[in-house]
Design a protein around this motif. Sequence first.
Motif, PDB file in Angstrom:
ATOM      1  N   GLU A   3       0.813  -1.208   0.000  1.00  0.00           N
ATOM      2  CA  GLU A   3       0.000   0.000   0.000  1.00  0.00           C
ATOM      3  C   GLU A   3       0.855   1.271   0.000  1.00  0.00           C
ATOM      4  O   GLU A   3       0.487   2.275  -0.572  1.00  0.00           O
ATOM      5  CB  GLU A   3      -0.938   0.008   1.213  1.00  0.00           C
ATOM      6  N   LEU A   6       1.557   2.955  -3.397  1.00  0.00           N
ATOM      7  CA  LEU A   6       0.474   3.452  -4.253  1.00  0.00           C
ATOM      8  C   LEU A   6       0.630   4.947  -4.494  1.00  0.00           C
ATOM      9  O   LEU A   6       0.979   5.700  -3.587  1.00  0.00           O
ATOM     10  CB  LEU A   6      -0.883   3.184  -3.612  1.00  0.00           C
ATOM     11  N   ARG A   8      -0.830   8.745  -5.474  1.00  0.00           N
ATOM     12  CA  ARG A   8      -2.034   9.515  -5.152  1.00  0.00           C
ATOM     13  C   ARG A   8      -2.161  10.681  -6.113  1.00  0.00           C
ATOM     14  O   ARG A   8      -1.162  11.310  -6.468  1.00  0.00           O
ATOM     15  CB  ARG A   8      -1.941  10.049  -3.716  1.00  0.00           C
ATOM     16  N   PHE A  12      -6.373  13.636  -3.780  1.00  0.00           N
ATOM     17  CA  PHE A  12      -6.488  12.626  -2.738  1.00  0.00           C
ATOM     18  C   PHE A  12      -7.126  13.186  -1.456  1.00  0.00           C
ATOM     19  O   PHE A  12      -8.025  12.569  -0.881  1.00  0.00           O
ATOM     20  CB  PHE A  12      -5.094  12.054  -2.429  1.00  0.00           C
ATOM     21  N   LYS A  16     -10.590  12.054   0.532  1.00  0.00           N
ATOM     22  CA  LYS A  16     -10.617  11.646   1.940  1.00  0.00           C
ATOM     23  C   LYS A  16     -11.634  12.474   2.714  1.00  0.00           C
ATOM     24  O   LYS A  16     -12.404  11.945   3.501  1.00  0.00           O
ATOM     25  CB  LYS A  16      -9.222  11.813   2.568  1.00  0.00           C
ATOM     26  N   ARG A  21     -14.410   5.770  -0.336  1.00  0.00           N
ATOM     27  CA  ARG A  21     -13.713   4.507  -0.129  1.00  0.00           C
ATOM     28  C   ARG A  21     -12.599   4.436  -1.156  1.00  0.00           C
ATOM     29  O   ARG A  21     -12.847   4.442  -2.360  1.00  0.00           O
ATOM     30  CB  ARG A  21     -14.658   3.324  -0.289  1.00  0.00           C
ATOM     31  N   LEU A  22     -11.361   4.394  -0.664  1.00  0.00           N
ATOM     32  CA  LEU A  22     -10.203   4.424  -1.556  1.00  0.00           C
ATOM     33  C   LEU A  22      -9.646   3.019  -1.703  1.00  0.00           C
ATOM     34  O   LEU A  22      -9.497   2.302  -0.725  1.00  0.00           O
ATOM     35  CB  LEU A  22      -9.150   5.375  -0.981  1.00  0.00           C
ATOM     36  N   VAL A  23      -9.387   2.639  -2.932  1.00  0.00           N
ATOM     37  CA  VAL A  23      -8.895   1.287  -3.204  1.00  0.00           C
ATOM     38  C   VAL A  23      -7.697   1.365  -4.147  1.00  0.00           C
ATOM     39  O   VAL A  23      -7.544   2.331  -4.891  1.00  0.00           O
ATOM     40  CB  VAL A  23      -9.988   0.397  -3.860  1.00  0.00           C
ATOM     41  N   PRO A  24      -6.852   0.339  -4.125  1.00  0.00           N
ATOM     42  CA  PRO A  24      -5.751   0.296  -5.091  1.00  0.00           C
ATOM     43  C   PRO A  24      -6.309   0.037  -6.481  1.00  0.00           C
ATOM     44  O   PRO A  24      -7.144  -0.847  -6.664  1.00  0.00           O
ATOM     45  CB  PRO A  24      -4.908  -0.909  -4.639  1.00  0.00           C
ATOM     46  N   TRP A  28      -2.571   3.033  -8.262  1.00  0.00           N
ATOM     47  CA  TRP A  28      -2.990   4.304  -7.662  1.00  0.00           C
ATOM     48  C   TRP A  28      -4.003   4.033  -6.556  1.00  0.00           C
ATOM     49  O   TRP A  28      -4.714   3.030  -6.586  1.00  0.00           O
ATOM     50  CB  TRP A  28      -3.653   5.206  -8.715  1.00  0.00           C
ATOM     51  N   GLU A  29      -4.062   4.960  -5.614  1.00  0.00           N
ATOM     52  CA  GLU A  29      -5.076   4.874  -4.570  1.00  0.00           C
ATOM     53  C   GLU A  29      -6.234   5.755  -5.027  1.00  0.00           C
ATOM     54  O   GLU A  29      -6.135   6.972  -5.021  1.00  0.00           O
ATOM     55  CB  GLU A  29      -4.480   5.374  -3.242  1.00  0.00           C
ATOM     56  N   HIS A  55      -5.287   9.496 -12.837  1.00  0.00           N
ATOM     57  CA  HIS A  55      -4.347   8.383 -12.972  1.00  0.00           C
ATOM     58  C   HIS A  55      -4.061   8.064 -14.447  1.00  0.00           C
ATOM     59  O   HIS A  55      -3.061   7.438 -14.754  1.00  0.00           O
ATOM     60  CB  HIS A  55      -4.880   7.139 -12.265  1.00  0.00           C
TER      61      HIS A  55
END
Lengths: 365, 125
Positions: A3, A6, A8, A12, A16, A21-24, A28-29, A55
């Motif tokens: 993690e 990753l 951002r 970002f 937040k 909900r942040l996922v790979p 990228w996050e 991204h």
Amino acid sequence: MAEGTLRRTPLFEEHKALGARLVPFAGWEMPVQYEGIKAEHEAVRTRAGLFDVSHMGEVAFRGAQAEEAVQRLVTRDVSRLAVGQTGYAAVCLPDGGTVDDVLVYRTPEDFLIVVNAANREGDLAHFREHTQDLDVEMVDESDDWSLLALQGPEAAAILQRFTGTNLPEIGYYRYEVGEVDDRYALISRTGYTGEDGFELYVRPDDAAEVWRKLTKAGATPTGLGARDTLRLEAGMCLYGNELDRETTPLEAGIGFAVHLNKPVEFVGQEALRQEKEEGLRKKLVGFEVEGRGIARHGHEVTVDGETVGEVTSGTLSPTLNRAIGLALVRPEVEDSFEIIIRDKAVAAHAVGLPFYKREAKERSC
Amino acid sequence: MSVPGELQYTKTHEWVRIEGETATIGITEHAQDELGDVVFVELPEEGRTLDAGDSFGAVESVKAVSDLYAPLAGEVIEVNGTLGDNPEKINEDPYGEGWILKLRVSGEPDLLSAEDYEKLLEQAE
């Protein structure tokens, strides 16, 4: 991937703060959802949604033979693109398999190719490998751009409040260089949702402020989860699902982006020409599940118990409230088949694409 | 995330309410939050006998599928048929109207207390 490694985007902290909900995703996050996929999906279909797609990668082509290089690398005839125009295209291997699907922008001096995040490095290697003999400079500008997609029937009205560019004058798959909120922006009338909308290429330092202005003006923050259900309803391909190195653009149903009679031979052209003459090895079909269940990527497609293909994408369509999907199947497969959903054969039938089409009137602003 | 003290739990995020021989089972608020909008629930047939740990169905959101596991052994005596038309009840009321099935308990259950389940969630953070 750990993690900690990753990447951002400049947005970002916005994600937040919004409780995303942040996922790979592709290294990228990224925000998969904020309030919920269904609500965000509906916001884009009925009002406007704002996506962070920073991204994505951008590669600039410059130099005396930039056009020749791009011509060689993509399936579309870019000599027909005027300045201010953009075109969807595939990048192919010599055997016709797909390396990536991209947008090509013709800018006054050069070309900008927008690539999928997961393919950025592979694309650059492929681009270099096939243009070594040409006088062209390739610059990975991905870190110089942030990309926001504003999509939905109210996208134009919202964006017009922040720009002097006359948006009704920008046609579909056209762009203008101008300003959004007094900040430099390439304003492109493109998208990946089946709605009217814009993709805004801005400088990373400006991205957060543009994001805040547009969301404050009514655009709903929308994550990659809804981006996927929206593009699937619109019948658009996702690289890694419908397209990959074992699948040609003809098989994936994007033949409209393949110009086999280009003045400059492109990588994979001979293989694609041959496949067109001899017949496709597989074909992409849209389908609807008749029984209970939702088809998903990787599920088998069968006819009379025999495997004839595989689901490439599947979901419950939030707009239609039906289980829909795309599958790559043998060319002889007709309109009825089964999909093996969690060990059960469930009936499905082919339907024309797209699953969802906006009404034409919604496109003007 | 709400974790009602009177219920018992599993590591796979099911909750269990035991009343006499009957166990009512659903998924926790944490589980529904992780899944997102639930759009489809695959339910077992009534009368089916389950061992603890058996997969008896699935909950699907727009994005993902999550298997359901029997928290304890027993026979399925009732399933929540309203979830067919209203799967979103699992999001809206996971411990109430979003219950999934009832078992006639046949074995000795091995479940987590609310306190233990909360610890599990904290560790996962």
